[in-house]
Enzyme design. Structure first.
Site, PDB file in Angstrom:
ATOM      1  N   LYS A 111      -3.687  26.460  16.970  1.00  0.00           N
ATOM      2  CA  LYS A 111      -5.167  26.603  16.630  1.00  0.00           C
ATOM      3  C   LYS A 111      -5.879  27.710  17.472  1.00  0.00           C
ATOM      4  O   LYS A 111      -5.452  28.028  18.361  1.00  0.00           O
ATOM      5  CB  LYS A 111      -5.877  24.968  16.832  1.00  0.00           C
ATOM      6  CG  LYS A 111      -5.664  24.907  18.545  1.00  0.00           C
ATOM      7  CD  LYS A 111      -7.006  25.341  19.269  1.00  0.00           C
ATOM      8  CE  LYS A 111      -6.916  24.990  20.683  1.00  0.00           C
ATOM      9  NZ  LYS A 111      -7.663  25.863  21.642  1.00  0.00           N
ATOM     10  N   ALA A 123       0.397  27.680  27.405  1.00  0.00           N
ATOM     11  CA  ALA A 123      -0.616  27.939  28.238  1.00  0.00           C
ATOM     12  C   ALA A 123      -1.596  28.926  27.872  1.00  0.00           C
ATOM     13  O   ALA A 123      -1.869  30.011  28.716  1.00  0.00           O
ATOM     14  CB  ALA A 123      -0.441  28.064  29.740  1.00  0.00           C
ATOM     15  N   ALA A 124      -1.931  29.139  26.539  1.00  0.00           N
ATOM     16  CA  ALA A 124      -2.439  30.453  26.110  1.00  0.00           C
ATOM     17  C   ALA A 124      -3.762  30.200  25.445  1.00  0.00           C
ATOM     18  O   ALA A 124      -4.278  31.232  24.974  1.00  0.00           O
ATOM     19  CB  ALA A 124      -1.531  31.145  24.782  1.00  0.00           C
ATOM     20  N   GLY A 125      -4.196  29.217  25.279  1.00  0.00           N
ATOM     21  CA  GLY A 125      -5.232  28.746  24.503  1.00  0.00           C
ATOM     22  C   GLY A 125      -5.317  28.243  23.376  1.00  0.00           C
ATOM     23  O   GLY A 125      -6.361  28.457  22.208  1.00  0.00           O
ATOM     24  N   LEU A 126      -4.051  28.269  22.729  1.00  0.00           N
ATOM     25  CA  LEU A 126      -3.532  28.158  21.399  1.00  0.00           C
ATOM     26  C   LEU A 126      -3.238  26.631  21.034  1.00  0.00           C
ATOM     27  O   LEU A 126      -2.794  26.530  19.670  1.00  0.00           O
ATOM     28  CB  LEU A 126      -2.613  29.260  21.016  1.00  0.00           C
ATOM     29  CG  LEU A 126      -2.779  30.468  21.152  1.00  0.00           C
ATOM     30  CD1 LEU A 126      -1.650  31.603  20.874  1.00  0.00           C
ATOM     31  CD2 LEU A 126      -3.891  30.873  20.130  1.00  0.00           C
ATOM     32  N   GLY A 131       0.915  22.669  22.966  1.00  0.00           N
ATOM     33  CA  GLY A 131       1.428  21.377  23.343  1.00  0.00           C
ATOM     34  C   GLY A 131       0.667  20.299  22.678  1.00  0.00           C
ATOM     35  O   GLY A 131       1.355  19.296  22.147  1.00  0.00           O
ATOM     36  N   SER A 132      -0.476  20.468  22.243  1.00  0.00           N
ATOM     37  CA  SER A 132      -1.114  19.324  21.403  1.00  0.00           C
ATOM     38  C   SER A 132      -0.838  19.425  20.209  1.00  0.00           C
ATOM     39  O   SER A 132      -0.581  18.478  19.639  1.00  0.00           O
ATOM     40  CB  SER A 132      -2.887  19.788  21.377  1.00  0.00           C
ATOM     41  OG  SER A 132      -3.318  20.019  22.655  1.00  0.00           O
ATOM     42  N   SER A 133      -0.444  20.599  19.544  1.00  0.00           N
ATOM     43  CA  SER A 133       0.106  20.629  18.050  1.00  0.00           C
ATOM     44  C   SER A 133       1.312  20.042  18.214  1.00  0.00           C
ATOM     45  O   SER A 133       1.658  19.510  17.002  1.00  0.00           O
ATOM     46  CB  SER A 133       0.291  22.111  17.761  1.00  0.00           C
ATOM     47  OG  SER A 133       0.298  22.099  16.229  1.00  0.00           O
ATOM     48  N   ASP A 177      -7.277  18.028  22.417  1.00  0.00           N
ATOM     49  CA  ASP A 177      -7.297  18.667  21.019  1.00  0.00           C
ATOM     50  C   ASP A 177      -6.330  18.094  20.215  1.00  0.00           C
ATOM     51  O   ASP A 177      -6.149  18.548  19.128  1.00  0.00           O
ATOM     52  CB  ASP A 177      -6.621  19.969  21.551  1.00  0.00           C
ATOM     53  CG  ASP A 177      -7.899  20.830  22.046  1.00  0.00           C
ATOM     54  OD1 ASP A 177      -8.889  20.583  22.010  1.00  0.00           O
ATOM     55  OD2 ASP A 177      -7.544  21.920  22.676  1.00  0.00           O
TER      56      ASP A 177
HETATM   57  P1  ATP Z   1      -4.814  23.953  25.360  1.00  0.00           P
HETATM   58  O1  ATP Z   1      -5.807  25.175  24.565  1.00  0.00           O
HETATM   59  O2  ATP Z   1      -4.927  22.645  24.320  1.00  0.00           O
HETATM   60  O3  ATP Z   1      -5.398  23.599  26.235  1.00  0.00           O
HETATM   61  P2  ATP Z   1      -2.732  25.610  25.594  1.00  0.00           P
HETATM   62  O4  ATP Z   1      -2.354  26.292  24.737  1.00  0.00           O
HETATM   63  O5  ATP Z   1      -3.518  26.351  26.873  1.00  0.00           O
HETATM   64  O6  ATP Z   1      -3.290  24.198  25.214  1.00  0.00           O
HETATM   65  P3  ATP Z   1      -0.201  24.460  26.102  1.00  0.00           P
HETATM   66  O7  ATP Z   1       0.676  25.539  25.476  1.00  0.00           O
HETATM   67  O8  ATP Z   1      -0.275  23.109  25.338  1.00  0.00           O
HETATM   68  O9  ATP Z   1      -1.531  25.229  26.550  1.00  0.00           O
HETATM   69  O10 ATP Z   1       0.569  24.185  27.485  1.00  0.00           O
HETATM   70  C1  ATP Z   1      -0.217  23.707  28.732  1.00  0.00           C
HETATM   71  C2  ATP Z   1       0.582  23.022  29.687  1.00  0.00           C
HETATM   72  O11 ATP Z   1       1.058  21.944  28.711  1.00  0.00           O
HETATM   73  C3  ATP Z   1       1.707  24.075  30.203  1.00  0.00           C
HETATM   74  O12 ATP Z   1       1.675  24.479  31.478  1.00  0.00           O
HETATM   75  C4  ATP Z   1       2.836  23.018  29.707  1.00  0.00           C
HETATM   76  O13 ATP Z   1       3.746  22.896  30.901  1.00  0.00           O
HETATM   77  C5  ATP Z   1       2.534  21.661  29.464  1.00  0.00           C
HETATM   78  N1  ATP Z   1       3.207  21.339  28.037  1.00  0.00           N
HETATM   79  C6  ATP Z   1       3.546  19.963  28.001  1.00  0.00           C
HETATM   80  N2  ATP Z   1       3.915  19.823  26.719  1.00  0.00           N
HETATM   81  C7  ATP Z   1       4.240  21.031  26.079  1.00  0.00           C
HETATM   82  C8  ATP Z   1       4.444  21.533  24.793  1.00  0.00           C
HETATM   83  N3  ATP Z   1       5.252  20.600  23.757  1.00  0.00           N
HETATM   84  N4  ATP Z   1       4.677  22.694  24.488  1.00  0.00           N
HETATM   85  C9  ATP Z   1       3.994  23.637  25.488  1.00  0.00           C
HETATM   86  N5  ATP Z   1       3.419  23.453  26.717  1.00  0.00           N
HETATM   87  C10 ATP Z   1       3.529  21.878  26.868  1.00  0.00           C
END
Ligand code: ATP
Length: 292
Positions: free
Chosen positions: A10, A96-99, A102-104, A136
């Site tokens: 997202k 951990a990119a802001g995309l 993990g939520s998806s 999210d």
């Molecule tokens: P959001 O924007 O929702 O905060 P994000 O894109 O910044 O998410 P994610 O890629 O979801 O971050 O990862 C955040 C943390 O969650 C990571 O440090 C990782 O260790 C943990 N995590 C748990 N489950 C997952 C998954 N299925 N995929 C990626 N990271 C995961």
């Protein structure tokens, strides 16, 4: 029996923080949309109870800390499911990119297991369960484009925005969402995004207005800390992007682009600067496309 589910990334077209709540969460208002950069999740039905998880990326947790694992565990425990599942995540979304990777993944597991375990739950019920995993996840259950309010769990689906390209660039930094929210001074936010204008832009499929209404208050925390994020924004603008914004808490920055010829120019300019660059279509609103 085995099924394959798509878990798209997202981006935030807007991200506003309205208040810090007594329960510690932030009251947010966000317009989010899904893009065609997706993890693929294979779910294999096991006749006996048990959840196993494997992932193509080595730096993602494979136990209860994984959002996809949590999703399966919650569904199994809540509905007394006696069968099990083997989950495999083919990770394409940077972590951990802001995309919202993990939520998806969690949302895709909820949708997939709903069908594999024959639970017959509505999307609203899956979204409610998803809210227990992360703010999210409810949006990701619906996909497409939506306004998310509350701490993110109150989701109002919207129609598709004007179709366009999205160029995403992630500098080699990990950003902690909790840390960014923790550092935000809600009473000192300099510029709130124009969420109303963004809703109008989507309703009218007005590409120009969508670009003009992009806004993310978390840039006020992340941009001063990371020169690379500022440089990517500048590079995107200089190479002709129509609109540029950081997604979520960063560090990924995206450019909205209408003309395909410009997409290559921006993509190539960025590739000289960072390794993780993607040029994808906005998925917008088609549920069939998102869940395929
Ligand atoms: P959001 O924007 O929702 O905060 P994000 O894109 O910044 O998410 P994610 O890629 O979801 O971050 O990862 C955040 C943390 O969650 C990571 O440090 C990782 O260790 C943990 N995590 C748990 N489950 C997952 C998954 N299925 N995929 C990626 N990271 C995961």
């Amino acid at each position: 029996m085995r099924i394959s589910v798509k878990a798209p990334a997202k981006i935030n077209l807007t991200l506003d923080v309205l208040a810090k709540r007594p329960d510690g969460y932030h009251e947010v208002e966000m317009v989010m949309t899904t893009v065609d950069l997706a993890d693929r999740i294979d779910l294999t039905l096991l006749e006996e109870d048990g959840i196993t998880l494997d992932c193509s990326a080595s730096f993602v947790p494979l136990d209860e800390r994984n959002h996809a694992y949590k999703a399966a565990q919650l569904l199994r425990d809540r509905y007394g499911v006696k069968k099990g599942v083997r989950i495999y995540i083919d990770k394409q979304i940077p972590v951990a990119a802001g995309l919202g990777g993990g939520s998806s993944d969690a949302a895709a597991v909820l949708r997939g297991l709903n069908s594999l375990w024959g639970l017959n739950l509505s999307l609203a019920e899956l979204a409610r369960i998803g809210a227990e995993i992360g703010s999210d996840v409810p949006f990701c259950v619906y996909g497409g484009t939506a306004l998310a309010r509350g701490r993110g769990e109150i989701v109002t689906p919207l129609g598709p925005p004007a179709p366009c390209w999205v160029v995403l660039a992630k500098p080699p930094l990990g950003v902690s969402t909790a840390d960014v929210y923790g550092s935000l001074r809600v009473d000192k936010i300099a510029r709130h995004p124009r969420t109303d204008a963004m809703l109008k832009a989507i309703e009218r499929q007005d590409f120009r207005l969508m670009c003009d209404s992009l806004g993310n208050v978390l840039e006020e925390v992340t941009l001063p800390r990371h020169a690379q994020v500022r440089q990517i924004k500048e590079l995107m603008r200089d190479s002709g992007a129509d609109g540029v914004l950081m997604s979520g808490s960063g560090p990924t920055v995206f450019a909205l682009v209408q003309k395909q010829a410009k997409v290559y120019r921006i993509y190539n300019a960025l590739r000289g600067f960072v390794k993780e660059v993607f040029a994808v279509r906005m998925l917008g609103g088609s549920e069939a496309e998102i869940l395929a």
